[in-house]
Design an enzyme around this catalytic site. Structure first.
Site, PDB file in Angstrom:
ATOM      1  N   ARG A  36       9.213   5.752   4.021  1.00 58.18           N
ATOM      2  CA  ARG A  36      10.349   6.096   4.885  1.00 58.18           C
ATOM      3  C   ARG A  36      10.452   7.589   5.138  1.00 58.18           C
ATOM      4  NH1 ARG A  36      14.646   3.284   1.295  1.00 58.18           N
ATOM      5  NH2 ARG A  36      13.100   4.070  -0.155  1.00 58.18           N
ATOM      6  N   HIS A  52      12.493  -3.641   5.829  1.00 61.39           N
ATOM      7  CA  HIS A  52      11.453  -4.470   5.202  1.00 61.39           C
ATOM      8  C   HIS A  52      10.828  -5.419   6.239  1.00 61.39           C
ATOM      9  CE1 HIS A  52      14.075  -3.855   1.445  1.00 61.39           C
ATOM     10  NE2 HIS A  52      12.918  -3.306   1.142  1.00 61.39           N
ATOM     11  N   SER A  89      18.239  -1.136   0.446  1.00 66.21           N
ATOM     12  CA  SER A  89      19.063  -2.295   0.089  1.00 66.21           C
ATOM     13  C   SER A  89      20.400  -1.839  -0.503  1.00 66.21           C
ATOM     14  CB  SER A  89      18.317  -3.179  -0.911  1.00 66.21           C
ATOM     15  OG  SER A  89      17.092  -3.591  -0.365  1.00 66.21           O
ATOM     16  N   LYS A 142      16.088  -3.448 -12.639  1.00 63.45           N
ATOM     17  CA  LYS A 142      17.218  -3.377 -11.715  1.00 63.45           C
ATOM     18  C   LYS A 142      18.157  -4.534 -12.019  1.00 63.45           C
ATOM     19  CE  LYS A 142      15.089  -1.023  -7.767  1.00 63.45           C
ATOM     20  NZ  LYS A 142      14.819  -1.032  -6.312  1.00 63.45           N
TER      21      LYS A 142
HETATM   22  N1  COA Z   1      12.948  -0.323   4.634  1.00 60.38           N
HETATM   23  C1  COA Z   1      14.118  -0.304   4.006  1.00 60.38           C
HETATM   24  N2  COA Z   1      14.244  -0.102   2.689  1.00 60.38           N
HETATM   25  C2  COA Z   1      13.123   0.088   2.003  1.00 60.38           C
HETATM   26  C3  COA Z   1      11.870   0.073   2.592  1.00 60.38           C
HETATM   27  C4  COA Z   1      11.805  -0.138   3.976  1.00 60.38           C
HETATM   28  N3  COA Z   1      10.649  -0.153   4.636  1.00 60.38           N
HETATM   29  N4  COA Z   1      10.958   0.297   1.642  1.00 60.38           N
HETATM   30  C5  COA Z   1      11.615   0.425   0.490  1.00 60.38           C
HETATM   31  N5  COA Z   1      12.924   0.298   0.709  1.00 60.38           N
HETATM   32  C6  COA Z   1      14.009   0.460  -0.278  1.00 60.38           C
HETATM   33  C7  COA Z   1      14.348  -0.820  -0.967  1.00 60.38           C
HETATM   34  O1  COA Z   1      15.363  -1.506  -0.301  1.00 60.38           O
HETATM   35  C8  COA Z   1      14.811  -0.337  -2.305  1.00 60.38           C
HETATM   36  O2  COA Z   1      16.163   0.041  -2.215  1.00 60.38           O
HETATM   37  P1  COA Z   1      17.122   0.023  -3.471  1.00 60.38           P
HETATM   38  O3  COA Z   1      16.554   0.961  -4.488  1.00 60.38           O
HETATM   39  O4  COA Z   1      18.378   0.485  -2.873  1.00 60.38           O
HETATM   40  O5  COA Z   1      17.155  -1.393  -3.966  1.00 60.38           O
HETATM   41  C9  COA Z   1      14.030   0.925  -2.542  1.00 60.38           C
HETATM   42  O6  COA Z   1      13.575   1.341  -1.289  1.00 60.38           O
HETATM   43  C10 COA Z   1      12.892   0.681  -3.467  1.00 60.38           C
HETATM   44  O7  COA Z   1      11.998  -0.267  -2.912  1.00 60.38           O
HETATM   45  P2  COA Z   1      11.434  -1.618  -3.571  1.00 60.38           P
HETATM   46  O8  COA Z   1      10.212  -1.911  -2.811  1.00 60.38           O
HETATM   47  O9  COA Z   1      12.463  -2.637  -3.650  1.00 60.38           O
HETATM   48  O10 COA Z   1      11.161  -1.376  -5.038  1.00 60.38           O
HETATM   49  P3  COA Z   1      10.334  -0.295  -5.794  1.00 60.38           P
HETATM   50  O11 COA Z   1       9.969   0.852  -4.953  1.00 60.38           O
HETATM   51  O12 COA Z   1      11.143  -0.064  -7.002  1.00 60.38           O
HETATM   52  O13 COA Z   1       8.916  -0.973  -6.120  1.00 60.38           O
HETATM   53  C11 COA Z   1       7.390  -2.576  -6.903  1.00 60.38           C
HETATM   54  C12 COA Z   1       8.794  -2.240  -6.470  1.00 60.38           C
HETATM   55  C13 COA Z   1       7.391  -4.060  -6.912  1.00 60.38           C
HETATM   56  C14 COA Z   1       6.332  -2.115  -5.930  1.00 60.38           C
HETATM   57  C15 COA Z   1       7.042  -1.909  -8.254  1.00 60.38           C
HETATM   58  O14 COA Z   1       8.224  -1.770  -9.019  1.00 60.38           O
HETATM   59  C16 COA Z   1       6.046  -2.744  -9.035  1.00 60.38           C
HETATM   60  O15 COA Z   1       4.911  -2.839  -8.683  1.00 60.38           O
HETATM   61  N6  COA Z   1       6.506  -3.361 -10.123  1.00 60.38           N
HETATM   62  C17 COA Z   1       5.697  -4.267 -10.946  1.00 60.38           C
HETATM   63  C18 COA Z   1       5.375  -3.639 -12.296  1.00 60.38           C
HETATM   64  C19 COA Z   1       4.183  -2.774 -12.168  1.00 60.38           C
HETATM   65  O16 COA Z   1       3.098  -3.187 -11.788  1.00 60.38           O
HETATM   66  N7  COA Z   1       4.382  -1.496 -12.531  1.00 60.38           N
HETATM   67  C20 COA Z   1       3.359  -0.511 -12.417  1.00 60.38           C
HETATM   68  C21 COA Z   1       3.298  -0.027 -10.992  1.00 60.38           C
HETATM   69  S1  COA Z   1       2.466   1.467 -10.902  1.00 60.38           S
END
Ligand code: COA
Length: 158
Positions: free
Chosen positions: A89, A16, A127, A40
């Site tokens: 990734r 990140h 994570s 989560k």
């Molecule tokens: N390096 C290391 N790990 C990474 C990474 C990187 N560059 N990018 C992503 N990851 C990992 C994260 O650590 C996380 O790991 P985990 O599942 O073990 O916790 C996983 O990839 C998912 O990433 P993260 O960014 O935490 O969450 P997400 O992909 O679930 O997305 C939001 C989160 C905030 C973008 C999305 O859920 C959101 O927008 N939510 C708001 C509600 C909404 O608007 N919904 C409609 C969206 S279409």
């Protein structure tokens, strides 16, 4: 350009932080937005996740670190952001990311999703992997900064 880098950041990893540093160089302002995610069950509270991001990235001059809940695209509108940054990734990330990007575009066509490819050395990281390695007594030195590693050990009682 004002961009949002959203995520759960439970906790933030070097993967990140790599994206934050690289994105901050190409946008005028980067809002790192911690999702208060009911889907989560995070290890760290939102405040703890914000603190860890502040301790590791807070000195970058053009970033703001904050929390949000609800729809990302609504948060983008309220923040005056015109872009969303996501790290890619591997190919396996693509389908989910593409679906999110398309959904967000339908919800607000003014906001673009921009992808940054993760550095190869962090492509394996997540994570959950860091939490699992720490919980099983492994070394997470190459995965998270020391301040985050210390908090992980405190959290799991080691
Ligand atoms: N390096 C290391 N790990 C990474 C990474 C990187 N560059 N990018 C992503 N990851 C990992 C994260 O650590 C996380 O790991 P985990 O599942 O073990 O916790 C996983 O990839 C998912 O990433 P993260 O960014 O935490 O969450 P997400 O992909 O679930 O997305 C939001 C989160 C905030 C973008 C999305 O859920 C959101 O927008 N939510 C708001 C509600 C909404 O608007 N919904 C409609 C969206 S279409």
């Amino acid at each position: 350009m004002i961009a949002i880098y959203p995520g759960t950041f439970d906790p933030a990893t070097y993967g990140h932080i790599d994206i934050i540093m690289r994105a901050s160089k190409v946008v005028d302002k980067l809002i790192v937005a911690v999702l208060n995610n009911s889907a989560k069950q995070p290890m760290f509270t939102v405040d703890e996740r914000l603190q860890m991001l502040n301790e590791t990235c807070g000195d970058i001059s053009n970033i703001e670190i904050t929390a949000f809940s609800g729809l990302l695209i609504e948060f983008a509108k309220h923040s005056g952001a015109n872009a969303i940054i996501r790290g890619l990734r591997a190919v396996s990330d693509f389908e989910y990311e593409f679906q999110m990007a398309l959904t967000n575009k339908i919800l607000n066509e003014e906001v673009e999703t921009l992808f940054i490819s993760t550095s190869a050395r962090y492509a394996y990281l997540s994570s959950s992997i860091v939490k699992e390695v720490a919980a099983l007594g492994g070394c997470v030195e190459s995965m998270v900064p020391a301040v985050i590693g210390d908090r992980l050990l405190q959290k799991i009682g080691k």
